[in-house]
Design a protein around this motif. Structure first.
Motif, PDB file in Angstrom:
ATOM      1  N   SER A   1       0.821  -1.220   0.000  1.00 61.91           N
ATOM      2  CA  SER A   1       0.000   0.000   0.000  1.00 61.91           C
ATOM      3  C   SER A   1       0.849   1.262   0.000  1.00 61.91           C
ATOM      4  CB  SER A   1      -0.925   0.009   1.221  1.00 61.91           C
ATOM      5  OG  SER A   1      -0.179   0.059   2.423  1.00 61.91           O
TER       6      SER A   1
ATOM      7  N   TRP B   1      -1.330   4.537   3.974  1.00 54.25           N
ATOM      8  CA  TRP B   1      -0.321   5.140   3.092  1.00 54.25           C
ATOM      9  C   TRP B   1      -0.106   6.619   3.379  1.00 54.25           C
ATOM     10  CZ3 TRP B   1      -1.066   9.253  -0.140  1.00 54.25           C
ATOM     11  CH2 TRP B   1      -2.381   9.604  -0.432  1.00 54.25           C
ATOM     12  N   TRP B   2      -1.161   7.351   3.807  1.00 54.16           N
ATOM     13  CA  TRP B   2      -1.017   8.790   4.054  1.00 54.16           C
ATOM     14  C   TRP B   2      -0.842   9.136   5.530  1.00 54.16           C
ATOM     15  CZ3 TRP B   2      -4.474  10.689   7.480  1.00 54.16           C
ATOM     16  CH2 TRP B   2      -5.712  10.037   7.616  1.00 54.16           C
ATOM     17  N   SER B   3      -1.185   8.213   6.404  1.00 47.30           N
ATOM     18  CA  SER B   3      -1.221   8.551   7.826  1.00 47.30           C
ATOM     19  C   SER B   3       0.014   8.144   8.597  1.00 47.30           C
ATOM     20  CB  SER B   3      -2.448   7.902   8.482  1.00 47.30           C
ATOM     21  OG  SER B   3      -2.332   6.487   8.483  1.00 47.30           O
TER      22      SER B   3
ATOM     23  N   LEU C   1      -4.792   0.647   2.069  1.00 45.92           N
ATOM     24  CA  LEU C   1      -4.947   1.494   0.889  1.00 45.92           C
ATOM     25  C   LEU C   1      -5.682   2.801   1.187  1.00 45.92           C
ATOM     26  CD1 LEU C   1      -5.781  -1.064  -1.953  1.00 45.92           C
ATOM     27  CD2 LEU C   1      -3.697   0.275  -1.686  1.00 45.92           C
ATOM     28  N   ALA C   2      -6.598   2.774   2.153  1.00 37.61           N
ATOM     29  CA  ALA C   2      -7.412   3.957   2.432  1.00 37.61           C
ATOM     30  C   ALA C   2      -6.810   4.855   3.516  1.00 37.61           C
ATOM     31  CB  ALA C   2      -8.825   3.534   2.856  1.00 37.61           C
ATOM     32  N   VAL C   3      -6.061   4.283   4.433  1.00 34.06           N
ATOM     33  CA  VAL C   3      -5.593   5.048   5.596  1.00 34.06           C
ATOM     34  C   VAL C   3      -4.070   5.025   5.758  1.00 34.06           C
ATOM     35  CG1 VAL C   3      -5.735   5.272   8.115  1.00 34.06           C
ATOM     36  CG2 VAL C   3      -7.766   4.611   6.810  1.00 34.06           C
TER      37      VAL C   3
ATOM     38  N   ILE D   1      -8.295  -2.812   2.748  1.00 36.30           N
ATOM     39  CA  ILE D   1      -8.961  -1.512   2.772  1.00 36.30           C
ATOM     40  C   ILE D   1      -8.201  -0.504   3.638  1.00 36.30           C
ATOM     41  CG2 ILE D   1     -11.046  -0.282   3.490  1.00 36.30           C
ATOM     42  CD1 ILE D   1     -12.666  -2.720   2.669  1.00 36.30           C
ATOM     43  N   ILE D   2      -7.863  -0.881   4.851  1.00 34.41           N
ATOM     44  CA  ILE D   2      -7.158   0.058   5.745  1.00 34.41           C
ATOM     45  C   ILE D   2      -5.794   0.458   5.186  1.00 34.41           C
ATOM     46  CG2 ILE D   2      -6.171   0.383   8.043  1.00 34.41           C
ATOM     47  CD1 ILE D   2      -9.238   0.527   7.902  1.00 34.41           C
TER      48      ILE D   2
END
Length: 583
Positions: free
Chosen positions: A82, A249-251, A245-247, A242-243
């Motif tokens: 991710s 990578w940026w957090s 890819l959705a959270v 989901i986590i």
């Protein structure tokens, strides 16, 4: 396992070449701190790109991937796949900005972007926190992998592995500086990749495995071969796919995949000849890191499940293994015992190369923080260039000692270190993405984010019992990651909105130097370039690299048409990126 004479000759030649590169590079590295830490900002993209890949091709990475596959199947690798999104954002947005900043280290950025005592504190504290503690935790996990490999292959006691490895890698790292590290990375990467490919070949050649067709049809691997998680399994789908890819990578701030770039990736970008070389280096790195390298390790991991289906079977075959180091990640060095004399020397040299390339980079990176962002900034601002190089060499040795102690006394497996690193940076990633574009972020914002993230990691790992948060939908660690991200994000966003921003003069000076393009409507810029093509390139580049990853996988599985389809999609992505990038 006993090494043949040819094996020792291969290993000996490898060490001579590596030390020779360090000695040659030392002639220019000792001239100044700029040469020692950034090679005079003269490095080409291809050399820097290979160096980035070699650094992440560490001795613990095959162990980590093997542990993931054995624990949760191939799909569990989305925990790190991710981060490709982070990498592509760095390539097409932040690589140019970093090269434009003109700083010696990414921590020097703090006093470029922020002002006052808070900026100075942030720079000095993170120099020690990241350069010493965090950095040594990473090196300790890599050294732990070296301990496991030497224990399995040769029965060497951990203390001897640490001493031998530390002396060699610290010697050439201290001598040659970053130029020596980069050139040895180039040499070591070829050896490491060749060794990984041969290890995979030997793994599938075992009679119990029966080649690639036998591997992928073996009943033992049912449920572990899917690259994507089972969409009918809600828990696996959310936690593994989901986590991340959705959270995630940026957090999350994670070494080698820092949101917005940073650490040794930023160091390589800063060492580039110009912005184009910085972009080219990071683009090549992301392709090689996520698409080119994973499959040999995955194949070895899958074969290990056939030959050694559980930890008990490993313990039975290798009774001398210390229980402290017994985990699924140890299956990779266990599989290397199948190698025949002659080739074993090459694979051992490849593992040594993987170890040394990672450790040498972290030593030079950590030392750059200690020298430029702590010693020169706070201890002795008028230090001569020769003195700074000397401090760099001494700190290199001390960092290696600290990392060795951690590997012997604290860490137990690669997954443990990976999880600690993720939690301790959870929630701070968005700060590093937005600080280039949002004027409200100040030094206090970063300080609060750093403190809250550290407290979260300490509480969640050490104080709250296991099993507190896990449920039928999300596993324990993913819940902890979400909690840490939410709490930290609320803390730093509130700080940014409620505290006083940096002075207008400081912000204007930053904008004039960086020329970020967007987000600074009330400040003067040379030109206000949009991010349209950059965002398109991020999307297409991400699809392209994942297509290459899936394409290689489909060829290995025997699905030729699907493989060609994915590689065609990869080719289209490359064409579009180069077309847009010219604009």
């Amino acid at each position: 396992m006993t090494l043949a004479l040819f094996d020792w000759l291969v290993i000996g030649l490898f060490f001579l070449i590596v030390l020779g590169i360090g000695v040659v590079a030392s002639k220019s590295a000792g001239k100044s701190s700029l040469e020692y830490f950034l090679a005079g900002k003269s490095m080409p993209w291809w050399l820097l790109g290979v160096s980035m890949v070699a650094t992440t091709f560490s001795a613990d990475t095959p162990n980590l991937v093997t542990g993931f596959v054995r624990e949760g199947g191939i799909a569990k690798n989305w925990a790190w796949w991710s981060f490709l999104i982070t990498g592509m954002v760095t390539v097409f947005i932040y690589a140019r900005l970093w090269r434009r900043s003109g700083v010696l280290t990414d921590l020097e950025f703090y006093e470029l972007r922020y002002g006052g005592k808070a900026a100075s504190f942030l720079r000095g504290f993170r120099a020690l926190y990241l350069g010493v503690f965090f950095n040594c935790l990473i090196m300790g996990s890599v050294t732990l992998a070296a301990i496991k490999i030497s224990s399995i292959l040769f029965g060497i006691e951990p203390i001897y592995t640490v001493v031998i490895a530390s002396i060699v890698v610290a010697a050439y790292s201290a001598l040659g500086g970053i130029k020596g590290v980069i050139w040895t990375d180039f040499f070591q990467f070829g050896i490491a990749l060749l060794g990984a490919l041969y290890a995979a070949y030997v793994a599938v050649s075992q009679p119990e495995v029966g080649g690639l067709s036998g591997l992928f049809s073996n009943e033992t691997l049912i449920g572990r071969l899917d690259v994507l998680p089972d969409f009918g399994n809600t828990s696996a789908l959310i936690s593994m796919f989901i986590i991340p890819l959705a959270v995630q990578w940026w957090s999350v701030w994670y070494p080698g995949a820092e949101p917005g770039g940073g650490g040794y990736i930023a160091q390589r970008m800063l060492a580039a000849k110009d912005e184009k070389h910085a972009v080219g280096a990071t683009l090549f790195f992301n392709f090689a890191h996520y698409a080119l390298r994973p499959w040999p390790w995955i194949i070895v991991a899958l074969a290990s499940l056939i030959l050694f289906p559980d930890l008990e079977s490993i313990k039975t075959a290798f009774p001398h293994i210390n229980d402290q180091y017994l985990g699924d990640d140890i299956a990779y060095p266990v599989m290397l015992t199948l190698l025949s004399p002659g080739w074993l020397g090459l694979v051992v040299a490849s593992l040594i190369a993987a170890y040394m390339s990672t450790i040498s980079t972290h030593l030079n990176w950590g030392s750059s923080y200690v020298v430029n962002d702590f010693y020169k900034r706070f201890v002795k601002p008028d230090a001569s260039e020769k003195e700074l190089v000397l401090v760099g060499r001494v700190s290199t040795v001390l960092l290696m000692v600290f990392a060795g102690v951690l590997s012997l006394t604290v860490l137990e497996n690669a997954s443990q270190a990976f999880n600690i690193l993720l939690l301790s940076g959870a929630g701070t990633g968005a700060i590093f993405l937005l600080r280039w574009f949002w004027w409200r972020i100040n030094a206090l914002t970063e300080i609060v984010g750093m403190i809250v993230a550290t407290i979260n990691a300490f509480v969640l790992v050490l104080l709250i019992p296991e099993g507190t948060f896990g449920n039928e939908y999300i596993d324990e660690f993913t819940m902890k990651l979400l909690i840490a991200t939410i709490v930290t994000s609320i803390a730093w966003i509130a700080t940014a909105l409620l505290s006083k921003p940096e002075s207008t003069e400081k912000l204007q000076a930053f904008v004039s130097t960086i020329n970020p393009g967007i987000g600074w409507n009330n400040f003067k810029q040379d030109h206000k370039a949009g991010l349209g093509y950059s965002i398109l390139s991020i999307f297409v580049g991400t699809i392209g690299v994942y297509s290459a990853l899936f394409g290689i996988g489909n060829f290995l599985y025997g699905y030729l048409m699907a493989g060609f389809g994915f590689l065609l999609l990869f080719g289209i992505s490359v064409f579009l990126i180069f077309k847009w990038w010219k604009k």
